[in-house]
Design an enzyme around this catalytic site. Structure first.
Site, short mmCIF file in Angstrom:
data_model
loop_
_atom_site.label_atom_id
_atom_site.label_comp_id
_atom_site.label_asym_id
_atom_site.label_seq_id
_atom_site.Cartn_x
_atom_site.Cartn_y
_atom_site.Cartn_z
N ASP A 184 0.82 -1.20 0.00
CA ASP A 184 0.00 0.00 0.00
C ASP A 184 0.86 1.26 0.00
OD1 ASP A 184 -2.43 -1.23 -0.05
OD2 ASP A 184 -2.83 -1.06 2.08
N LYS A 197 -3.82 2.97 -2.27
CA LYS A 197 -4.96 3.87 -2.43
C LYS A 197 -4.79 5.00 -1.43
CE LYS A 197 -8.02 0.71 -1.58
NZ LYS A 197 -7.11 -0.45 -1.44
N GLY A 240 -0.43 -0.82 5.48
CA GLY A 240 -0.05 0.08 6.56
C GLY A 240 -0.89 -0.16 7.80
N GLY A 241 -0.29 0.06 8.96
CA GLY A 241 -1.00 -0.14 10.22
C GLY A 241 -1.34 -1.59 10.45
N MET A 261 -8.72 8.74 8.80
CA MET A 261 -9.13 9.31 7.51
C MET A 261 -10.19 10.40 7.69
SD MET A 261 -9.25 5.68 5.43
CE MET A 261 -10.01 4.81 6.81
#
Length: 267
Positions: free
Chosen positions: A43, A65, A96-97, A178
């Site tokens: 990602d 994305k 990620g994460g 987000m």
């Protein structure tokens, strides 16, 4: 290693959490998967130091994305993941994460299962935990926060948050993933739901990385805070009384030689 076994399948595919960016926060199992990989689909939020740990002989494919910039749709990623897993190679889906915390890892697991492909999941440090630790804002605290809620700033198809009274509890920490683009609506919704305009808030950008930035203020100031040039993505919003502890408990400083300002008060 324990994994889902399906009749006639290929794989297994490792769905791996890369954590918030600091390679030191990878699990041992995640590192092993990266070093043994033949194919890695990664990602946009995976940091370069973590990408540098991948087997140098592996085929690396960027499928990231970011808000407003999609190199592939989720359906395209699912199809590519299945196709690569059919090739009798060690495939890693690097996210990620944590892959199962707003990371669409569940959708990819469903696609693999439907295709009859074995898989296993390696958890990663999620953004909320990284913000809490590196910005010195405990997610829970016996006198300030009896609980914590994780929520995304928008759902599938751009759905907006609408359960404001549930999210506006006092003495409760809210972490919004987000949420930068909808910060004004989030602040207004929480205040309508009963949260005080003076509730401490923080925008934590690139938690755990040398470029980490923390901007603190109040819920009433949030819409203005997100317009500041120092606010960069990826970033999370931390809302609640625990944010006020950051000044006293602050411990993280950039690596030697960096001129980054790690923490700043808005206004």
């Amino acid at each position: 290693m324990s994994l889902v076994t399906l009749p006639g399948g290929s794989g297994p595919v490792a769905i791996v959490g890369a954590g918030p960016g600091d390679p030191g926060l990878l699990t041992v199992k995640a590192l092993q998967a990266l070093q043994q990989a033949d194919v890695v689909l990664f990602d946009a939020l995976v940091s370069q130091p973590i990408l540098d740990l991948i087997n140098p002989q592996a085929e690396c494919i960027a499928v990231g994305k970011r808000c407003g910039r999609h190199s592939m749709t989720q359906d395209e990623i699912n199809r590519l993941l299945v196709a690569k897993a059919r090739g009798d190679r060690a495939v890693v889906r690097l996210k990620g994460g944590d892959p199962l915390m707003f990371g669409r890892g569940g959708e990819e697991m469903q696609a693999l299962k439907q295709a009859g492909i074995d898989y296993y999941v390696v958890p990663g440090v999620t953004a909320a935990s990284a913000c809490s630790a590196y910005a010195a804002m405990p997610l829970t605290h016996r006198t300030l926060s009896r609980g914590v809620t994780f929520v995304t700033g928008h759902g599938k198809g751009g759905e907006e948050i609408n359960n404001w009274p549930e999210l506006a509890m006092e003495n409760h920490t809210l972490v919004v993933y987000m949420g930068i683009k909808r910060a004004e609506a989030i602040a207004e919704g929480l205040m309508r739901g009963g949260r005080s305009p003076t509730t401490p808030v923080a925008i934590v950008s690139r938690a755990s990385q040398p470029q980490q930035q923390v901007l603190t203020g109040t819920l009433a100031q949030l819409a203005q805070m997100v317009t500041q040039p120092e606010v960069q993505t990826p970033a999370a919003l931390v809302i609640g009384e625990v944010v006020a502890l950051s000044d006293d408990l602050h411990w993280f400083v950039p690596p030697s030689g960096s001129d980054e300002v790690v923490e700043q008060q808005f206004g």
